[in-house]
Motif scaffolding. Sequence first.
Motif, PDB file in Angstrom:
ATOM      1  N   ILE A   1       0.847  -1.200   0.000  1.00 25.51           N
ATOM      2  CA  ILE A   1       0.000   0.000   0.000  1.00 25.51           C
ATOM      3  C   ILE A   1       0.885   1.254   0.000  1.00 25.51           C
ATOM      4  O   ILE A   1       0.560   2.243  -0.638  1.00 25.51           O
ATOM      5  CB  ILE A   1      -1.004  -0.034   1.183  1.00 25.51           C
ATOM      6  CG1 ILE A   1      -2.159   0.946   0.946  1.00 25.51           C
ATOM      7  CG2 ILE A   1      -0.378   0.290   2.518  1.00 25.51           C
ATOM      8  CD1 ILE A   1      -3.238   0.431   0.055  1.00 25.51           C
TER       9      ILE A   1
ATOM     10  N   GLY B   1     -15.190  -0.316 -13.551  1.00 24.83           N
ATOM     11  CA  GLY B   1     -14.172  -1.324 -13.229  1.00 24.83           C
ATOM     12  C   GLY B   1     -13.154  -1.451 -14.351  1.00 24.83           C
ATOM     13  O   GLY B   1     -13.425  -1.062 -15.487  1.00 24.83           O
TER      14      GLY B   1
ATOM     15  N   VAL C   1      -4.061  -6.225 -14.742  1.00 19.96           N
ATOM     16  CA  VAL C   1      -3.601  -7.603 -14.845  1.00 19.96           C
ATOM     17  C   VAL C   1      -4.406  -8.383 -13.813  1.00 19.96           C
ATOM     18  O   VAL C   1      -4.737  -7.865 -12.756  1.00 19.96           O
ATOM     19  CB  VAL C   1      -2.076  -7.694 -14.587  1.00 19.96           C
ATOM     20  CG1 VAL C   1      -1.694  -7.104 -13.249  1.00 19.96           C
ATOM     21  CG2 VAL C   1      -1.575  -9.121 -14.659  1.00 19.96           C
ATOM     22  N   SER C   2      -4.785  -9.631 -14.138  1.00 17.80           N
ATOM     23  CA  SER C   2      -5.615 -10.366 -13.181  1.00 17.80           C
ATOM     24  C   SER C   2      -4.781 -11.449 -12.499  1.00 17.80           C
ATOM     25  O   SER C   2      -3.640 -11.707 -12.874  1.00 17.80           O
ATOM     26  CB  SER C   2      -6.829 -10.963 -13.882  1.00 17.80           C
ATOM     27  OG  SER C   2      -6.407 -11.717 -14.978  1.00 17.80           O
TER      28      SER C   2
ATOM     29  N   ARG D   1      -3.047  -9.551  -4.783  1.00 18.67           N
ATOM     30  CA  ARG D   1      -3.357  -9.606  -6.211  1.00 18.67           C
ATOM     31  C   ARG D   1      -2.116  -9.246  -7.012  1.00 18.67           C
ATOM     32  O   ARG D   1      -1.279  -8.452  -6.575  1.00 18.67           O
ATOM     33  CB  ARG D   1      -4.485  -8.628  -6.535  1.00 18.67           C
ATOM     34  CG  ARG D   1      -5.774  -8.971  -5.839  1.00 18.67           C
ATOM     35  CD  ARG D   1      -6.815  -7.898  -6.094  1.00 18.67           C
ATOM     36  NE  ARG D   1      -7.052  -7.714  -7.523  1.00 18.67           N
ATOM     37  CZ  ARG D   1      -7.732  -6.691  -8.028  1.00 18.67           C
ATOM     38  NH1 ARG D   1      -8.220  -5.764  -7.243  1.00 18.67           N
ATOM     39  NH2 ARG D   1      -7.913  -6.596  -9.332  1.00 18.67           N
TER      40      ARG D   1
ATOM     41  N   GLN E   1      -1.295  -5.695  -7.373  1.00 19.87           N
ATOM     42  CA  GLN E   1      -0.612  -5.015  -6.272  1.00 19.87           C
ATOM     43  C   GLN E   1       0.903  -5.124  -6.403  1.00 19.87           C
ATOM     44  O   GLN E   1       1.628  -4.169  -6.160  1.00 19.87           O
ATOM     45  CB  GLN E   1      -1.046  -5.612  -4.933  1.00 19.87           C
ATOM     46  CG  GLN E   1      -2.483  -5.325  -4.575  1.00 19.87           C
ATOM     47  CD  GLN E   1      -2.837  -5.995  -3.267  1.00 19.87           C
ATOM     48  OE1 GLN E   1      -3.150  -7.171  -3.236  1.00 19.87           O
ATOM     49  NE2 GLN E   1      -2.753  -5.246  -2.179  1.00 19.87           N
TER      50      GLN E   1
ATOM     51  N   THR F   1      -7.424  -1.521  -8.682  1.00 14.98           N
ATOM     52  CA  THR F   1      -7.652  -2.236  -7.425  1.00 14.98           C
ATOM     53  C   THR F   1      -9.053  -1.988  -6.891  1.00 14.98           C
ATOM     54  O   THR F   1      -9.676  -2.907  -6.381  1.00 14.98           O
ATOM     55  CB  THR F   1      -6.610  -1.861  -6.350  1.00 14.98           C
ATOM     56  OG1 THR F   1      -6.482  -0.448  -6.320  1.00 14.98           O
ATOM     57  CG2 THR F   1      -5.263  -2.461  -6.639  1.00 14.98           C
ATOM     58  N   GLY F   2      -9.573  -0.783  -7.016  1.00 12.42           N
ATOM     59  CA  GLY F   2     -10.879  -0.527  -6.396  1.00 12.42           C
ATOM     60  C   GLY F   2     -11.940   0.036  -7.316  1.00 12.42           C
ATOM     61  O   GLY F   2     -13.034   0.351  -6.870  1.00 12.42           O
ATOM     62  N   GLY F   3     -11.668   0.187  -8.618  1.00 14.90           N
ATOM     63  CA  GLY F   3     -12.651   0.786  -9.510  1.00 14.90           C
ATOM     64  C   GLY F   3     -12.572   2.307  -9.445  1.00 14.90           C
ATOM     65  O   GLY F   3     -11.999   2.863  -8.513  1.00 14.90           O
TER      66      GLY F   3
END
Lengths: 447, 290
Positions: free
Chosen positions: B15, B118, B122-123, B138, B141, B210-212
Amino acid sequence: MANEDNNNLKSDRFGNGSVDRRTFLGAASAGAVATTLAGCLGGGGSDGLAIGHLAPMSNPLGIGSKRTVDMAVEELNEDGGFNGEEAEVITKDTRTDPSEAQNVTEELIQQEDVDLLIGTFNSETTQSILDLTAEFDVPFMITGSADPGLITEYAGSDYEQYKNVFRIGPINSDFQAESIADYCAHLNDRHGWNRVAFLRDQADWTEPFGDQIPDLLSERDLEVVYQDALSIEGTDFGPVMSDVNESNADFVLRFFAHIDGGDMLTRWHEGQYEFGIEGVHVPGMLPSYNGPSAYNGAATYETTSQSGAAGVAPITDRTQPFVDDYASRYQDADSAPIRAPMYMGFNTYDGVHVFKEVVDSLETTNTRDNLDDFVGEMLDVDFTGVAGQVSFYGEDSDYPHDVREERGEDGTITNYPMTQWVGPEEIECVYPDQHRTADHQMPPWMQ
Amino acid sequence: MLGDIATLVLQGTMISAVYALIAIGFTMIFGVGGTLNLAHGALIMSGAYVFGVLAQSTHPVVAFPVTIGVVALFSWGLYQILVRWVEENVVITFLATVIVAVAATEVILIQFGSSPLGMTLVSGAVNLEPYGINARPRTVQFLGFVISWIAIGLLWYYITKTDDGRSILAASMSERGAQLTGVDLHSVRSKTWLIAGALAGAAGIILGSTGGATPLMWLNPLALAFMIVVIGGIGSIKGSVVAAYVIGFLEQFTVTFVGHGFRGILSLVVLVIFLLFMPQGLYGREFAHD
């Protein structure tokens, strides 16, 4: 929706504002008396029937509600009108801001002379205009806020003053808590899930859940193994997921309206965490939430309860035709929600129909001068709507003028259905038995 | 216990890298021009939306650099069209950039509505439980961490090793001194806004993935940038990187040992302590102001 994040701060402002408003109201009501007298002299009623609709118009909940109030009024105008009169809808944007809501409500009452106010979404906004509607005797139907305090602390403590206020839906948070606890018991029966991680927004609306859910679950032999209230100012879900995972919970029971759970859901899918995600998730009620333009399947297998069950279940005979009509009108609209309105739209649509029934029996649309008769007629209502049966608690109950919960034969509440995303655009109703369209599914990685 | 600490370190590191990316551009603009760019959060938001829209039709590998370029241009344009004409007056600059931020919210609301947009950079995710760390971070991150440090490295190289970059450093130390040695202040400031925009774009892509993206997503990053800059020392890039990690770890520490609802509290306490007892911040003396 993040806009609501400031509500707590702004509700403080409401506290200060209400003092000023009382002073203002003194002067304003004198003006209103004069206007009413002038109205009598001039014959009155010539302005026609006006319905004031209040909603946050940048929020899909509000957009859906506006569309349904327009639909209902158009249908009813064509079908003989309201006691023979055609109604006009005036929608005002409350912006989920209590002070803005007060401004536009004053405008609707004093300048537009509305005979009914309907709508309002977040509880803080609704609360900020209750005094105003009561002072001017305008019937007010709440269709988006579930806080029990809107009833118990107003009509419940000073009935005469606040008898103009009714809630069409959803059922209040006390009943919602009971209904959700029963749903958790159902999950335990179905999957053997009995360890619960209980998460909620750190906001007013979740307080009743915070107070009641742990006891309600323990009465049903479920164990709360982890609980926390999450900051609505921004939460990193990485550590939250780690904590839930460490608690060995079978499922997360979460109550999110301010927090968008998208980050949590994406981590859940990508990390394949072995717990379910259940409860209430207001952003996740958006029909396009799980689609390619939003979270693209990350919400699949999460559940949320919502009045009207997103229109996927034939709750009453009227539900499916209503949703089909909505979809055919708005499927090409630019702004969401296009396939079905969100829960507030179901309630608003029912509210307008209830209003028609009442003014037809009352034989006048002049509700503000006949408030006692209007209230009497409202209390006799037993209406089959699109979100369920609508009837109200009377003066002597714990929740005067609140919508009654419906109960099945086993005593469990049935008008707070639970839906589950089963694909990017597919939703099923998984609870209660009466409305179920599919069984609740466990994510495949847990099987 | 060891596992808890490893988890805390991992999550704090991830973070904090994003926080550093959020704050550096804000710091640079303040260091060089003395301008508080309150539209910095809006630039981050525009990064998320631009990437969100591009990623729907193109591959993220293409969308990523294009987005960074577009946001850098937004930032540069903001300076050329608005800020350069008012920058001498701190209050007007302050107000003008707030207005830009609020206007950006309205534009997003009109264009996209308030529901989240969204996007996927990368997933995938990695389960670290077999290694004793209770986390499944993820992939995005990890990528955010890498991007953050590549950006910091490039910036450090540019500022300390190239003439062009050294002129930025010189301007932030002493404008008069820089001018006397032949530095074109206007061009330095333009470059600073361009670089700050690129960093904001990268931060926006990571936050969006990460959060939309939502119309008010700029508020938290802006508040964070403020805190980081005060703690790190106003104008100091090194200070901002260190302070980003201080804040990130404090937050992580708070949620691990106190509760998720108290996430920002400890950082605010530290902020107040700095304002009272160490207003120059950790590295506030790196630059001499004239």
